[in-house]
Design a protein around this motif. Structure first.
Motif, PDB file in Angstrom:
ATOM      1  N   ASP A 155     -12.673  -4.659 -15.631  1.00  0.00           N
ATOM      2  CA  ASP A 155     -11.828  -4.913 -14.467  1.00  0.00           C
ATOM      3  C   ASP A 155     -12.648  -5.206 -13.222  1.00  0.00           C
ATOM      4  OD1 ASP A 155      -9.603  -4.512 -16.013  1.00  0.00           O
ATOM      5  OD2 ASP A 155      -9.210  -2.474 -15.307  1.00  0.00           O
ATOM      6  N   LEU A 156     -13.890  -4.765 -13.219  1.00  0.00           N
ATOM      7  CA  LEU A 156     -14.782  -5.020 -12.085  1.00  0.00           C
ATOM      8  C   LEU A 156     -15.207  -6.481 -12.017  1.00  0.00           C
ATOM      9  CD1 LEU A 156     -17.734  -2.763 -11.069  1.00  0.00           C
ATOM     10  CD2 LEU A 156     -18.220  -5.125 -11.648  1.00  0.00           C
ATOM     11  N   LEU A 157     -15.313  -7.130 -13.170  1.00  0.00           N
ATOM     12  CA  LEU A 157     -15.831  -8.501 -13.219  1.00  0.00           C
ATOM     13  C   LEU A 157     -15.039  -9.499 -12.366  1.00  0.00           C
ATOM     14  CD1 LEU A 157     -16.967  -9.015 -16.916  1.00  0.00           C
ATOM     15  CD2 LEU A 157     -18.396  -8.960 -14.875  1.00  0.00           C
ATOM     16  N   PRO A 158     -13.695  -9.452 -12.346  1.00  0.00           N
ATOM     17  CA  PRO A 158     -12.985 -10.417 -11.519  1.00  0.00           C
ATOM     18  C   PRO A 158     -13.388 -10.371 -10.046  1.00  0.00           C
ATOM     19  CG  PRO A 158     -11.465  -9.378 -13.036  1.00  0.00           C
ATOM     20  CD  PRO A 158     -12.763  -8.657 -13.167  1.00  0.00           C
ATOM     21  N   TYR A 159     -13.685  -9.186  -9.529  1.00  0.00           N
ATOM     22  CA  TYR A 159     -14.105  -9.088  -8.133  1.00  0.00           C
ATOM     23  C   TYR A 159     -15.522  -9.626  -7.962  1.00  0.00           C
ATOM     24  CZ  TYR A 159     -10.062  -6.041  -7.900  1.00  0.00           C
ATOM     25  OH  TYR A 159      -8.790  -5.542  -7.987  1.00  0.00           O
ATOM     26  N   GLU A 160     -16.383  -9.346  -8.940  1.00  0.00           N
ATOM     27  CA  GLU A 160     -17.760  -9.822  -8.869  1.00  0.00           C
ATOM     28  C   GLU A 160     -17.819 -11.343  -8.888  1.00  0.00           C
ATOM     29  OE1 GLU A 160     -20.988  -9.719 -12.217  1.00  0.00           O
ATOM     30  OE2 GLU A 160     -21.082  -7.823 -11.123  1.00  0.00           O
ATOM     31  N   ARG A 161     -16.923 -11.953  -9.670  1.00  0.00           N
ATOM     32  CA  ARG A 161     -17.009 -13.398  -9.862  1.00  0.00           C
ATOM     33  C   ARG A 161     -15.969 -14.178  -9.065  1.00  0.00           C
ATOM     34  NH1 ARG A 161     -18.513 -13.361 -16.331  1.00  0.00           N
ATOM     35  NH2 ARG A 161     -20.518 -12.322 -16.025  1.00  0.00           N
ATOM     36  N   SER A 162     -15.290 -13.509  -8.144  1.00  0.00           N
ATOM     37  CA  SER A 162     -14.375 -14.215  -7.251  1.00  0.00           C
ATOM     38  C   SER A 162     -14.852 -14.039  -5.821  1.00  0.00           C
ATOM     39  CB  SER A 162     -12.938 -13.719  -7.446  1.00  0.00           C
ATOM     40  OG  SER A 162     -12.843 -12.324  -7.226  1.00  0.00           O
ATOM     41  N   THR A 163     -14.489 -12.930  -5.180  1.00  0.00           N
ATOM     42  CA  THR A 163     -14.835 -12.747  -3.776  1.00  0.00           C
ATOM     43  C   THR A 163     -16.338 -12.659  -3.558  1.00  0.00           C
ATOM     44  OG1 THR A 163     -12.756 -11.550  -3.563  1.00  0.00           O
ATOM     45  CG2 THR A 163     -14.274 -11.403  -1.728  1.00  0.00           C
ATOM     46  N   CYS A 164     -17.061 -11.967  -4.430  1.00  0.00           N
ATOM     47  CA  CYS A 164     -18.516 -11.872  -4.268  1.00  0.00           C
ATOM     48  C   CYS A 164     -19.174 -13.235  -4.392  1.00  0.00           C
ATOM     49  CB  CYS A 164     -19.099 -10.910  -5.293  1.00  0.00           C
ATOM     50  SG  CYS A 164     -18.708  -9.201  -4.987  1.00  0.00           S
ATOM     51  N   PHE A 165     -18.759 -14.015  -5.368  1.00  0.00           N
ATOM     52  CA  PHE A 165     -19.308 -15.355  -5.515  1.00  0.00           C
ATOM     53  C   PHE A 165     -18.981 -16.204  -4.291  1.00  0.00           C
ATOM     54  CE2 PHE A 165     -19.943 -16.007 -10.377  1.00  0.00           C
ATOM     55  CZ  PHE A 165     -20.769 -14.902 -10.406  1.00  0.00           C
ATOM     56  N   TRP A 166     -17.783 -16.046  -3.763  1.00  0.00           N
ATOM     57  CA  TRP A 166     -17.370 -16.832  -2.596  1.00  0.00           C
ATOM     58  C   TRP A 166     -18.313 -16.564  -1.425  1.00  0.00           C
ATOM     59  CZ3 TRP A 166     -14.352 -20.851  -2.440  1.00  0.00           C
ATOM     60  CH2 TRP A 166     -13.794 -21.279  -1.233  1.00  0.00           C
ATOM     61  N   GLN A 167     -18.703 -15.315  -1.247  1.00  0.00           N
ATOM     62  CA  GLN A 167     -19.653 -14.971  -0.184  1.00  0.00           C
ATOM     63  C   GLN A 167     -21.020 -15.592  -0.455  1.00  0.00           C
ATOM     64  OE1 GLN A 167     -19.606 -10.756  -0.486  1.00  0.00           O
ATOM     65  NE2 GLN A 167     -17.470 -10.578   0.140  1.00  0.00           N
ATOM     66  N   ARG A 168     -21.469 -15.499  -1.691  1.00  0.00           N
ATOM     67  CA  ARG A 168     -22.793 -16.045  -1.990  1.00  0.00           C
ATOM     68  C   ARG A 168     -22.803 -17.565  -1.839  1.00  0.00           C
ATOM     69  NH1 ARG A 168     -27.219 -13.915  -2.975  1.00  0.00           N
ATOM     70  NH2 ARG A 168     -28.948 -15.089  -3.849  1.00  0.00           N
ATOM     71  N   ILE A 169     -21.714 -18.214  -2.152  1.00  0.00           N
ATOM     72  CA  ILE A 169     -21.633 -19.669  -1.953  1.00  0.00           C
ATOM     73  C   ILE A 169     -21.778 -19.997  -0.470  1.00  0.00           C
ATOM     74  CG2 ILE A 169     -20.105 -21.679  -2.133  1.00  0.00           C
ATOM     75  CD1 ILE A 169     -18.914 -20.240  -4.654  1.00  0.00           C
TER      76      ILE A 169
END
Length: 373
Positions: A236-250
């Motif tokens: 369940d943690l993965l969706p946050y890692e690969r959505s909002t976190c990725f958006w910040q890194r982009i």
């Protein structure tokens, strides 16, 4: 409806506030300085309520769509007011606490993270259990109303600066299937028996740590979910890692792309084709991540499709820094410059968060139905 719950209006007002409030980081690129700056930015955002939007009210937030959190992260990281690494812990671990901790524990602890009062870390990986998380061996043994934890974690980001950790352990009988024998705890890092040792990596920043647990006693009230819920928590943690976190890194990568364009122009390099390829990779990644962000906001359950996001992110990040090395001769190889540090760190983009090989296997088997061979 609160007008600040509208993403467009929220972004406009946030930008105005950031323009009016000087949160420029000091001219100190050390990891300790980055962590202090992150706490400073979070305190200011929290006091002005910006970092409370998008979080549920029962956990100290002000409600509104999750998209508002993505906007805050994009603006803050895109302006280089905070680095994406520390910010990612906020977006990954706070939702996990809200979903799995008792309401009382979440209400007490989540505001401490949102406000910058505390930093948390994620104790998942182990020396013998990297991509195969289900094989982890750190064990939690029941003792009355408490649990006693023994084992070791590795590649734990920012553990030396963290007050708490979300920790995966093995529980249950030896015959319990791996995925059903994992239990999560919320552990205070200053608990007796916990030792933290930073790891010095080739990019010269001691971001990662080894963490040792020797007869560490944790109260049963600090269990996240029920015994055996740890694997589902990790999924369940993965969706946050690969959505909002990725958006910040982009947003961060776009800022570095702009800096590369400016540096290349100063050197008079003929760079149209090279920079065009980087821009195309970043734009493709951003379009994909935007779609993922909107799926999450619409309540869709994210699954193996986020492996596509991970592959695109790693490729775009490495291409950006490969191009910087080519267009800025000697900066990576000979100079003590942020480009050197970031280039070296980018080599791990195809490793951290799931290796490129594992991600492509997931895409092949679970999305394209190509089988195991």
């Amino acid at each position: 409806m609160n007008e600040l719950h509208d993403p467009a209006e929220f972004r406009t007002r946030l930008r105005g506030w950031l323009d009016a409030n000087d949160l420029t980081p000091p001219d100190d690129h050390s990891l300790a300085a980055q962590m202090r700056q992150f706490a400073r930015v979070q305190r200011a955002l929290y006091d002005a309520d910006w970092s409370r939007y998008g979080w549920p009210e029962h956990a100290g937030g002000l409600g509104g769509p999750d998209m508002l959190r993505a906007i805050v992260g994009e603006e803050v990281v895109g302006r280089r007011l905070a680095e994406p690494g520390p910010y990612s812990m906020l977006e990954v671990l706070a939702p996990t606490m809200i979903d799995y901790a008792s309401p009382e524990l979440a209400a007490e602890m989540v505001p401490k993270l949102l406000s910058g009062e505390e930093q948390w870390c994620q104790g998942f990986s182990e020396p013998g259990s990297g991509s195969d998380l289900a094989s982890l061996s750190t064990r939690a043994t029941p003792r009355g109303d408490q649990w006693v934890i023994n084992g070791q974690k590795v590649w734990t980001s920012f553990a030396q600066y963290s007050h708490r950790a979300i920790l995966l352990t093995r529980t249950g009988d030896p015959g319990t299937p791996n995925h059903q024998a994992i239990t999560a705890f919320f552990v205070d890092v200053d608990t007796p028996g916990i030792s933290v040792r930073p790891l010095h990596t080739m990019h010269g920043v001691d971001e990662f740590c080894e963490v040792y647990f020797d007869d560490v006693v944790v109260d049963g009230s600090r269990m996240l979910g029920k015994p055996g819920d740890g694997w589902q928590l990790a999924m369940d943690l993965l969706p946050y890692e690969r959505s909002t976190c990725f958006w910040q890194r982009i947003a961060y990568l776009y800022a570095r792309f702009d800096a590369l364009v400016a540096a290349a122009k100063r050197q008079g390099a003929a760079v149209d084709q090279d920079l065009g390829a980087v821009y195309l990779a970043l734009h493709t990644l951003r379009c994909r991540s935007r779609a993922t962000q909107h799926r999450l906001a619409a309540g869709h359950r994210l699954g193996p499709d986020t492996s596509i996001d991970k592959v695109l992110l790693a490729g775009a990040e490495q291409l950006l820094y490969d191009t910087a090395r080519d267009l800025l001769p000697g900066v990576v190889e000979l100079e003590d410059d942020p480009w050197r540090t970031e280039y070296l760190y980018s080599r791990a983009a195809t490793i951290y968060g799931g290796t490129a090989e594992v991600q492509r296997n997931i895409i092949a088997r679970r999305l394209l139905d190509l089988g195991k061979e």
